[in-house]
Design an enzyme around this catalytic site. Structure first.
Site, PDB file in Angstrom:
ATOM      1  N   GLU A  89      -5.109  -4.671  10.854  1.00  0.00           N
ATOM      2  CA  GLU A  89      -3.898  -3.779  10.900  1.00  0.00           C
ATOM      3  C   GLU A  89      -4.199  -2.942  12.294  1.00  0.00           C
ATOM      4  O   GLU A  89      -4.851  -2.024  12.297  1.00  0.00           O
ATOM      5  CB  GLU A  89      -4.059  -2.630   9.779  1.00  0.00           C
ATOM      6  CG  GLU A  89      -3.938  -3.351   8.384  1.00  0.00           C
ATOM      7  CD  GLU A  89      -3.302  -2.222   7.395  1.00  0.00           C
ATOM      8  OE1 GLU A  89      -2.265  -2.272   6.820  1.00  0.00           O
ATOM      9  OE2 GLU A  89      -3.797  -1.091   7.260  1.00  0.00           O
TER      10      GLU A  89
ATOM     11  N   GLY B 277       3.168   2.152  10.485  1.00  0.00           N
ATOM     12  CA  GLY B 277       3.929   3.302  10.583  1.00  0.00           C
ATOM     13  C   GLY B 277       5.121   3.704  11.688  1.00  0.00           C
ATOM     14  O   GLY B 277       5.392   4.733  11.618  1.00  0.00           O
TER      15      GLY B 277
ATOM     16  N   LYS C 278       0.001   4.376  -0.267  1.00  0.00           N
ATOM     17  CA  LYS C 278      -0.345   5.318   0.396  1.00  0.00           C
ATOM     18  C   LYS C 278      -0.364   6.665  -0.662  1.00  0.00           C
ATOM     19  O   LYS C 278      -0.311   6.482  -1.758  1.00  0.00           O
ATOM     20  CB  LYS C 278       0.028   5.698   1.776  1.00  0.00           C
ATOM     21  CG  LYS C 278      -0.026   4.418   2.514  1.00  0.00           C
ATOM     22  CD  LYS C 278       0.066   4.627   3.994  1.00  0.00           C
ATOM     23  CE  LYS C 278       0.262   3.242   4.778  1.00  0.00           C
ATOM     24  NZ  LYS C 278       0.063   3.302   6.164  1.00  0.00           N
TER      25      LYS C 278
ATOM     26  N   ASN D  89       0.977  -1.292   0.063  1.00  0.00           N
ATOM     27  CA  ASN D  89      -0.120  -0.032   0.150  1.00  0.00           C
ATOM     28  C   ASN D  89       0.913   1.218   0.166  1.00  0.00           C
ATOM     29  O   ASN D  89       1.455   1.611   0.898  1.00  0.00           O
ATOM     30  CB  ASN D  89      -0.792  -0.041   1.322  1.00  0.00           C
ATOM     31  CG  ASN D  89      -1.736   1.302   1.440  1.00  0.00           C
ATOM     32  OD1 ASN D  89      -1.653   2.079   0.335  1.00  0.00           O
ATOM     33  ND2 ASN D  89      -2.341   1.247   2.408  1.00  0.00           N
TER      34      ASN D  89
ATOM     35  N   SER E  66       3.843  -2.241  10.089  1.00  0.00           N
ATOM     36  CA  SER E  66       5.368  -2.441  10.025  1.00  0.00           C
ATOM     37  C   SER E  66       5.944  -3.571   9.661  1.00  0.00           C
ATOM     38  O   SER E  66       6.692  -4.147  10.322  1.00  0.00           O
ATOM     39  CB  SER E  66       5.792  -2.071  11.679  1.00  0.00           C
ATOM     40  OG  SER E  66       5.564  -0.628  11.914  1.00  0.00           O
TER      41      SER E  66
ATOM     42  N   GLU F   8      -6.589   4.730   8.082  1.00  0.00           N
ATOM     43  CA  GLU F   8      -6.432   6.173   7.751  1.00  0.00           C
ATOM     44  C   GLU F   8      -7.476   6.642   7.097  1.00  0.00           C
ATOM     45  O   GLU F   8      -7.959   8.016   7.178  1.00  0.00           O
ATOM     46  CB  GLU F   8      -5.064   6.352   6.853  1.00  0.00           C
ATOM     47  CG  GLU F   8      -3.936   6.241   7.626  1.00  0.00           C
ATOM     48  CD  GLU F   8      -2.564   5.548   6.771  1.00  0.00           C
ATOM     49  OE1 GLU F   8      -2.720   5.470   5.517  1.00  0.00           O
ATOM     50  OE2 GLU F   8      -1.852   5.012   7.673  1.00  0.00           O
TER      51      GLU F   8
ATOM     52  N   HIS G  20      -9.268   1.191   5.037  1.00  0.00           N
ATOM     53  CA  HIS G  20      -8.221   1.739   5.714  1.00  0.00           C
ATOM     54  C   HIS G  20      -8.347   2.507   6.848  1.00  0.00           C
ATOM     55  O   HIS G  20      -8.848   3.500   6.888  1.00  0.00           O
ATOM     56  CB  HIS G  20      -7.144   2.112   4.659  1.00  0.00           C
ATOM     57  CG  HIS G  20      -5.896   2.119   5.325  1.00  0.00           C
ATOM     58  ND1 HIS G  20      -5.327   3.147   6.091  1.00  0.00           N
ATOM     59  CD2 HIS G  20      -4.607   1.079   5.059  1.00  0.00           C
ATOM     60  CE1 HIS G  20      -4.011   2.491   6.580  1.00  0.00           C
ATOM     61  NE2 HIS G  20      -3.508   1.572   5.722  1.00  0.00           N
TER      62      HIS G  20
HETATM   63  O1  LIG Z   1      -1.140   0.970   6.907  1.00  0.00           O
HETATM   64  C1  LIG Z   1      -0.551   0.154   6.358  1.00  0.00           C
HETATM   65  C2  LIG Z   1      -0.742  -0.792   5.360  1.00  0.00           C
HETATM   66  O2  LIG Z   1      -1.964  -0.448   4.640  1.00  0.00           O
HETATM   67  C3  LIG Z   1       0.925  -0.443   7.396  1.00  0.00           C
HETATM   68  O3  LIG Z   1       1.713   0.720   6.907  1.00  0.00           O
HETATM   69  P1  LIG Z   1       3.323   0.368   7.564  1.00  0.00           P
HETATM   70  O4  LIG Z   1       3.739  -1.064   6.851  1.00  0.00           O
HETATM   71  O5  LIG Z   1       4.111   1.615   6.950  1.00  0.00           O
HETATM   72  O6  LIG Z   1       3.345   0.424   9.002  1.00  0.00           O
END
Ligand SMILES: O=C(CO)COP(=O)(O)O
Length: 252
Positions: free
Chosen positions: A167, A173, A11, A9, A213, A97, A95
């Protein structure tokens, strides 16, 4: 055995040239889709080009979101019809976010999951708790409710094709990965929820990814868990080498 799904992803990262370069650098080394499904979830403006550049390879292209209506007065939105027309095959839905920053909720997630199936897109449905919810021991109930509401009204066959991504928000992150046992515990719970709400067959077939992560250093251990069928990866999916290491881990 369930086939693993490794999805990067991106983003809101990269510009078109960088996205195209990523496909050029990876497409010939993506393991066969018989062994692992390898997916990049790219920003909307790159999708048409990436589908074109990845055509005939085992790299699949996903969108990171979509609207649930086919068309209409929804300025700034992108519909499942548009994604399907471009040759996109997967779509990330709900997601954290999007839930936190853009007002997504279990109801819109459910509508989008149905819309994905109406247009032959495979949904990657995200669920997961905040740190506060984990500390208050609410993880299992929260995730159970998210899964039930996201999948409400689907047929058994549709559930079998669904990918759920667990997640934990505190692990996204932050460099803090859930331990593989913590991750697996919740993924097992999700499978049990699917069994209760749908059927044993649907629970056996649904793929459950872990995200938060994930990186080359921890992917093997996570994928070795009984109920983890893949990874949804942010930061470590941005570089071609790192992404290739992750998809190779999924093909083992
Ligand atoms: O939100 C994520 C994937 O959708 C995870 O992000 P990270 O792998 O950067 O922690």
């Amino acid at each position: 055995m369930r086939k693993k799904v490794i999805a990067g992803n991106w983003k809101m990262n990269k510009v078109l040239k960088e996205a195209e370069q990523f496909v050029a650098d990876t497409k010939d080394n993506i393991p066969s889709s018989d062994k692992v499904e390898s997916v990049v979830c790219a920003p909307y403006p790159f999708l048409a080009s990436l589908v074109d550049k990845a055509a005939g390879t085992d790299l699949k292209v996903a969108a990171q979101n979509m609207h649930y209506e086919d068309n209409g007065a929804f300025t700034g939105e992108v519909s499942p019809v548009m994604l399907k027309d471009l040759g996109v095959t997967y779509v990330v839905i709900g997601h954290s976010e999007r839930r936190e920053l853009f007002g997504e909720n279990d109801d819109t997630v459910n509508k989008k999951v149905h819309a994905a199936f109406n247009h032959q897109l495979t949904p990657i449905v995200c669920v997961g708790e905040t740190l506060e919810q984990r500390e208050n021991n609410e993880t299992m109930t929260l995730v159970e409710n998210q899964v039930k509401q996201a999948l409400a009204g689907l047929t058994d066959d549709q559930v079998k094709q669904t990918i759920v991504a667990y997640e934990p928000i505190w692990a996204i992150g932050t460099g803090k990965t859930a331990t593989s046992e913590q991750a697996n515990e919740v993924c097992t719970h999700i499978r049990n929820v699917v069994k209760e709400a749908f059927s044993a067959d649907a629970a056996e077939a649904v793929r459950i990814q872990y995200g938060g992560s994930v990186k080359p250093a921890n992917v093997d251990e996570l994928l070795a868990q009984s109920d983890i069928d893949g990874a949804l990866v942010g930061g470590a999916s941005l570089e071609a080498d790192s992404f290739l290491t992750l998809v190779e881990a999924g093909a083992k």
